[in-house]
Design a protein around this motif. Structure first.
Motif, PDB file in Angstrom:
ATOM      1  N   PRO A 159      -7.854   2.912  16.900  1.00  0.00           N
ATOM      2  CA  PRO A 159      -7.219   3.918  17.761  1.00  0.00           C
ATOM      3  C   PRO A 159      -8.041   4.204  19.018  1.00  0.00           C
ATOM      4  N   GLY A 160      -7.377   4.799  20.008  1.00  0.00           N
ATOM      5  CA  GLY A 160      -8.079   5.313  21.180  1.00  0.00           C
ATOM      6  C   GLY A 160      -8.352   4.326  22.282  1.00  0.00           C
ATOM      7  N   LEU A 161      -7.770   3.125  22.233  1.00  0.00           N
ATOM      8  CA  LEU A 161      -8.026   2.128  23.278  1.00  0.00           C
ATOM      9  C   LEU A 161      -7.145   2.400  24.492  1.00  0.00           C
ATOM     10  N   THR A 162      -7.636   2.049  25.663  1.00  0.00           N
ATOM     11  CA  THR A 162      -6.885   2.270  26.895  1.00  0.00           C
ATOM     12  C   THR A 162      -6.196   0.974  27.332  1.00  0.00           C
TER      13      THR A 162
ATOM     14  N   LEU B 174      -5.364  -4.679  30.756  1.00  0.00           N
ATOM     15  CA  LEU B 174      -4.285  -5.419  30.105  1.00  0.00           C
ATOM     16  C   LEU B 174      -3.369  -6.053  31.138  1.00  0.00           C
ATOM     17  N   THR B 175      -2.757  -7.169  30.766  1.00  0.00           N
ATOM     18  CA  THR B 175      -1.777  -7.804  31.639  1.00  0.00           C
ATOM     19  C   THR B 175      -0.495  -6.982  31.652  1.00  0.00           C
ATOM     20  N   ALA B 176       0.411  -7.334  32.560  1.00  0.00           N
ATOM     21  CA  ALA B 176       1.691  -6.631  32.632  1.00  0.00           C
ATOM     22  C   ALA B 176       2.472  -6.785  31.330  1.00  0.00           C
TER      23      ALA B 176
ATOM     24  N   TRP C 204      -7.034  -5.703  22.524  1.00  0.00           N
ATOM     25  CA  TRP C 204      -7.116  -4.641  21.538  1.00  0.00           C
ATOM     26  C   TRP C 204      -7.412  -5.210  20.154  1.00  0.00           C
ATOM     27  N   ALA C 205      -6.714  -6.289  19.806  1.00  0.00           N
ATOM     28  CA  ALA C 205      -6.907  -6.903  18.482  1.00  0.00           C
ATOM     29  C   ALA C 205      -8.357  -7.328  18.275  1.00  0.00           C
TER      30      ALA C 205
END
Length: 390
Positions: free
Chosen positions: A215-218, A222-224, A345-346
């Protein structure tokens, strides 16, 4: 050490004629509501905006009552091989198909909700004995989650995904498989993540279609496409996850309807197959009525509508935020799945991703929607996993 063979008993799935007659009688006597108020002139997803359209449900109910053949599914399960064993006082049912190949690797497949072992019956044979001799072969084990199918219903709380994962290690040990690979999606993906994180001495590696980031990732960096994934996942949990809240908080209440009414059970499950598959109008575009009814009838005959719902009460949002998976991992994110995890994220949880796929098609039930692709992708993913041990 493996347990004595007596701890594992062969199992024969056979519904009584009386149970099947009762099902048909209940379908015949079903009381249905009026049609939805969002009826559309043509096909399209908006027909399902209020849930399963009346016309679609009537069509499936009539087929279930007059033409569907449960006995053929029972025979299919028996051909694969069915067994039961008792772990921590709970009877666990599982399919077990041993490969003829001497180099086969044990593989554990775990289903989710509203699925069952029916999710994997069309892929077991190719996984156990692939046509291509260069493709890895597996001794395939497919357990029914506690409270699902022919596994026992827990009589007390405590059977969450952590305990299930520990039970799966015990199950595989009883079959003589001290080390094995594991795959799963939905709740099966959660269990598979716990297996990889908690039991690296036993798990060679994992493949999942349901990666869960800490949890808590921004969204920074990240790509579109990945940002769109996070928006779609957030939208799902905000606007389309009432079923999960109900089952996580009041599984007993909804359970009365699911166990008492086959039409209610069918609608509750069919709604998810419709929304979560990669189709334009109906889940039957990619999954046969027979296979969906195999799944629903299994829930009905085993009276597991309430007990299966309790996995949400036990484990909803319970994955340890600090859990890290260091075993080699293969991940596939299907575009129409309900939750999609960006690779950056993974990687915060799965520390050794050796295979990553994001196909152009597919939804939440890939082994049913696209069994050939699912099988090939799983074989390729586990080839990459196993290569790290050479």
């Amino acid at each position: 050490m493996p347990c004595p063979p007596s701890d594992v008993q062969a199992f024969d799935a056979h519904a009584t004629d009386a149970d099947l007659e009762d099902l048909r009688a209940r379908l015949t006597a079903a009381r249905l509501p009026e049609a939805e108020t969002v009826r559309r002139s043509g096909p399209g997803r908006h027909r399902w905006d209020q849930g399963v359209p009346l016309a679609d449900l009537v069509d499936v109910v009539n087929y279930w009552r007059t033409d569907y053949d449960w006995r053929s599914f029972e025979e299919r399960l028996d051909r694969i091989g069915q067994f039961r064993t008792t772990i921590d006082g709970l009877g666990i049912h599982f399919l077990h198909c041993r490969s003829a190949r001497a180099d086969a690797v044990p593989l554990l497949l775990t289903h989710g909700w509203p699925g069952s072992i029916a999710e994997f019956v069309d892929v077991v044979d190719e996984l156990a004995d692939p046509e291509d001799a260069e493709t890895p072969a597996f001794h395939v084990v497919v357990p029914s989650l506690p409270g699902f199918g022919y596994s026992d219903k827990p009589a007390a709380t405590g059977w969450g995904t952590e305990k299930i994962a520990a039970a799966w290690v015990e199950l595989m040990g009883r079959l003589g498989y001290r080390r094995f690979a594991a795959q799963g999606g939905d709740w099966g993906g959660n269990v598979t993540t716990v297996l990889g994180g908690r039991f690296p001495a036993h798990v060679l590696g994992i493949h999942t279609t349901f990666a869960e980031a800490p949890p808590g990732l921004t969204t920074d960096g990240l790509t579109a496409v990945e940002r769109r994934w996070t928006e779609e996942t957030r939208d799902f949990w905000r606007h389309r996850a009432a079923y999960a809240k109900q089952q996580a908080t009041r599984p007993q209440t909804i359970g009365y309807s699911l166990v008492d009414s086959p039409v209610g059970l069918l609608a509750w499950i069919l709604d998810k197959f419709a929304e979560w598959t990669d189709t334009e109008d109906s889940p039957f575009e990619t999954i046969s009525r027979d296979r969906i009814l195999d799944n629903v009838t299994l829930y009905w005959l085993t009276r597991t509508g309430a007990s299966s719902a309790r996995i949400y009460y036990e484990s909803h949002n319970s994955l340890d935020p600090e859990l890290r998976v260091d075993v080699p991992t293969a991940i596939t994110m299907y575009p129409r799945d309900i939750e999609k995890c960006p690779r950056p994220w993974a990687q915060k949880r799965y520390r050794q991703i050796v295979h990553w796929r994001s196909p152009e098609k597919g939804g939440h039930f890939p082994s049913l929607e696209a069994p050939a692709y699912f099988t090939k992708d799983l074989q390729e993913g586990l080839t990459a996993v196993l290569a790290t041990h050479r």
